[in-house]
Design a protein around this motif. Structure first.
Motif, PDB file in Angstrom:
ATOM      1  N   ILE A  86     -11.765  -9.455  10.043  1.00 35.32           N
ATOM      2  CA  ILE A  86     -10.703  -8.463   9.881  1.00 35.32           C
ATOM      3  C   ILE A  86     -10.779  -7.866   8.476  1.00 35.32           C
ATOM      4  N   TRP A  87     -10.726  -6.527   8.396  1.00 33.68           N
ATOM      5  CA  TRP A  87     -10.781  -5.844   7.106  1.00 33.68           C
ATOM      6  C   TRP A  87      -9.557  -6.205   6.268  1.00 33.68           C
ATOM      7  N   HIS A  88      -9.783  -6.381   4.961  1.00 34.31           N
ATOM      8  CA  HIS A  88      -8.682  -6.718   4.056  1.00 34.31           C
ATOM      9  C   HIS A  88      -8.803  -5.902   2.771  1.00 34.31           C
ATOM     10  N   LYS A  89      -7.711  -5.924   1.988  1.00 28.49           N
ATOM     11  CA  LYS A  89      -7.604  -5.017   0.841  1.00 28.49           C
ATOM     12  C   LYS A  89      -8.568  -5.350  -0.299  1.00 28.49           C
ATOM     13  N   TYR A  90      -9.012  -6.593  -0.391  1.00 34.68           N
ATOM     14  CA  TYR A  90      -9.948  -6.931  -1.463  1.00 34.68           C
ATOM     15  C   TYR A  90     -11.309  -6.284  -1.262  1.00 34.68           C
ATOM     16  N   ARG A  91     -11.535  -5.657  -0.123  1.00 34.73           N
ATOM     17  CA  ARG A  91     -12.786  -4.934   0.062  1.00 34.73           C
ATOM     18  C   ARG A  91     -12.774  -3.582  -0.656  1.00 34.73           C
ATOM     19  N   THR A  92     -11.649  -3.214  -1.226  1.00 37.60           N
ATOM     20  CA  THR A  92     -11.620  -2.066  -2.148  1.00 37.60           C
ATOM     21  C   THR A  92     -11.952  -2.487  -3.563  1.00 37.60           C
ATOM     22  N   SER A 104      -6.179  -5.500  -6.710  1.00 40.77           N
ATOM     23  CA  SER A 104      -6.123  -6.867  -7.226  1.00 40.77           C
ATOM     24  C   SER A 104      -4.698  -7.392  -7.065  1.00 40.77           C
ATOM     25  N   ASN A 105      -4.599  -8.649  -6.679  1.00 43.85           N
ATOM     26  CA  ASN A 105      -3.302  -9.306  -6.556  1.00 43.85           C
ATOM     27  C   ASN A 105      -3.490 -10.749  -7.005  1.00 43.85           C
ATOM     28  N   ARG A 106      -3.352 -10.966  -8.296  1.00 45.08           N
ATOM     29  CA  ARG A 106      -3.581 -12.298  -8.862  1.00 45.08           C
ATOM     30  C   ARG A 106      -2.508 -13.287  -8.418  1.00 45.08           C
ATOM     31  N   TYR A 107      -1.313 -12.787  -8.123  1.00 43.09           N
ATOM     32  CA  TYR A 107      -0.249 -13.646  -7.592  1.00 43.09           C
ATOM     33  C   TYR A 107      -0.675 -14.214  -6.240  1.00 43.09           C
ATOM     34  N   PHE A 108      -1.247 -13.364  -5.375  1.00 42.46           N
ATOM     35  CA  PHE A 108      -1.765 -13.837  -4.101  1.00 42.46           C
ATOM     36  C   PHE A 108      -2.913 -14.823  -4.312  1.00 42.46           C
ATOM     37  N   GLN A 109      -3.829 -14.517  -5.236  1.00 47.67           N
ATOM     38  CA  GLN A 109      -4.956 -15.402  -5.496  1.00 47.67           C
ATOM     39  C   GLN A 109      -4.484 -16.789  -5.924  1.00 47.67           C
ATOM     40  N   GLU A 110      -3.463 -16.817  -6.773  1.00 50.28           N
ATOM     41  CA  GLU A 110      -2.896 -18.085  -7.231  1.00 50.28           C
ATOM     42  C   GLU A 110      -2.407 -18.913  -6.050  1.00 50.28           C
ATOM     43  N   ASP A 126       2.228 -13.100 -12.747  1.00 48.10           N
ATOM     44  CA  ASP A 126       3.375 -12.249 -12.447  1.00 48.10           C
ATOM     45  C   ASP A 126       3.314 -11.804 -10.989  1.00 48.10           C
ATOM     46  N   ASN A 127       4.498 -11.624 -10.394  1.00 45.05           N
ATOM     47  CA  ASN A 127       4.598 -11.262  -8.977  1.00 45.05           C
ATOM     48  C   ASN A 127       4.406  -9.750  -8.816  1.00 45.05           C
ATOM     49  N   LYS A 128       3.134  -9.347  -8.792  1.00 47.31           N
ATOM     50  CA  LYS A 128       2.813  -7.922  -8.727  1.00 47.31           C
ATOM     51  C   LYS A 128       1.410  -7.761  -8.159  1.00 47.31           C
ATOM     52  N   GLU A 129       1.077  -6.544  -7.791  1.00 50.64           N
ATOM     53  CA  GLU A 129      -0.277  -6.187  -7.397  1.00 50.64           C
ATOM     54  C   GLU A 129      -0.622  -4.882  -8.100  1.00 50.64           C
ATOM     55  N   PHE A 130      -1.914  -4.618  -8.254  1.00 55.82           N
ATOM     56  CA  PHE A 130      -2.282  -3.360  -8.895  1.00 55.82           C
ATOM     57  C   PHE A 130      -3.568  -2.814  -8.302  1.00 55.82           C
TER      58      PHE A 130
END
Length: 326
Positions: A86-92, A104-110, A126-130
């Protein structure tokens, strides 16, 4: 201290504002509708497509036992390990200067690391994505999709790429003007922050998630040559007018960018009046003048910010501890 006595009126005003307030205000020339278009386009991408499965994210991240080193290496990805159907956003997410371009979403990675490996990173993210945009981003994505057999790129990605284009162009023009003001103090700036460096410098779109935390971004200095805070949906940006000064909330007209130096100018020009500016982001429920969260972004965004960074030739990424321990 660099010589600043023979400056034009505009350059003198700019320099004095940096020295006395920590930032200067310059018209950015970007319409509110252009900001809204990017925010809406990104909302459609981030709400319409998933993050990777935790196991996929785990496979892509380094296998360091040293958790401090691991926490500093969340941008170091083995994209060949992404075998998810399934395609996901990290492929950008592609290789970039300083930080990856794309999502990038370091909060998700954590949280993915906690679920997959049982490790807890400290300090927490921090609870954010960029999302970082540069003009070459989409071509790099196409190359990765072909190399790794990821299939077609969703249409939302192309729409977002098109929305970013005009903002990047105007931000580059703004940075050229800023460098012209700095040039009166440092004539060598144009061989340090070159046109090519500006063309490949990123625009960052930040989506802050809903949170009860009083602080959304810890106090830090940027590793760029210059930062332009182009627009933020809400109040909460604070800047310190000097190394030992208290942080002061920024209140400016929506037509103005807040311009301040990163660490690179001091590294290149020791003793410069353009000292790195400390700043943070605190939670505030008050919209900035002329700003809003578009209706189609409200479900996924509590606060947004759009920022331009001016890179320099032969960029060297400093250790995070050097920019966040301020």
């Amino acid at each position: 201290m660099a010589e600043i006595r023979q400056l034009t009126m505009d350059a003198r005003y700019f320099t004095d504002e940096i020295v006395n307030r920590g930032f200067a205000e310059i018209v950015h020339g970007i319409r509110a509708e252009e900001f809204d278009t990017v925010v809406s386009a990104y909302a459609r991408l981030t709400s319409g497509h998933p993050d990777p499965e935790p196991g996929t994210m785990d496979a892509m991240l380094p296998k360091y036992d040293d958790l401090v080193l691991l926490g500093k290496s969340l941008d170091v990805l083995d994209r060949s390990a992404d075998k998810q159907k399934i395609w996901h956003k990290y492929r950008t997410n592609v290789e970039g200067i300083g930080k990856p371009d794309g999502y990038s979403n370091r909060y998700f990675q954590e949280h993915a690391l906690r679920e997959s490996r049982g490790v807890i990173l400290n300090p927490p993210e921090d609870n954010k994505e960029f999302y970082h945009f540069t003009p070459g981003l989409y071509a790099k994505m196409v190359q990765n999709h072909e190399m790794f057999g990821w299939g077609p790129i969703p249409s939302e990605v192309a729409a977002l790429n098109n929305a970013f284009g005009p903002i990047h162009k105007k931000a580059t023009e703004l940075m050229i003007k800023v460098c012209g003001l700095i040039e009166e103090t440092h004539p060598e700036i144009n061989s340090f922050v070159t046109l090519e460096a500006l063309r490949t410098s990123p625009i960052r779109l930040l989506f802050y998630h809903r949170s009860d935390a009083p602080q959304l971004g810890a106090k830090h200095v940027d590793k760029s040559a210059v930062t332009a805070q182009l627009a933020e949906s809400h109040r909460g940006l604070r800047i310190a007018p000097g190394a030992n000064a208290d942080l002061v909330e920024v209140d400016r007209d929506s037509t103005m960018a807040a311009i301040f130096p990163g660490t690179a100018l001091e590294d290149k020009f020791p003793g410069t009046p353009f000292q790195p500016t400390s700043h943070d982001i605190v939670s505030a429920n008050v919209l900035n003048e002329g700003r809003r969260i578009p209706p189609d972004a409200e479900a996924v965004c509590a606060r947004w910010a759009i920022i331009s960074f001016a890179n320099y030739v032969n960029f060297v990424n400093p250790d995070k501890s050097l920019t966040h321990a301020v």
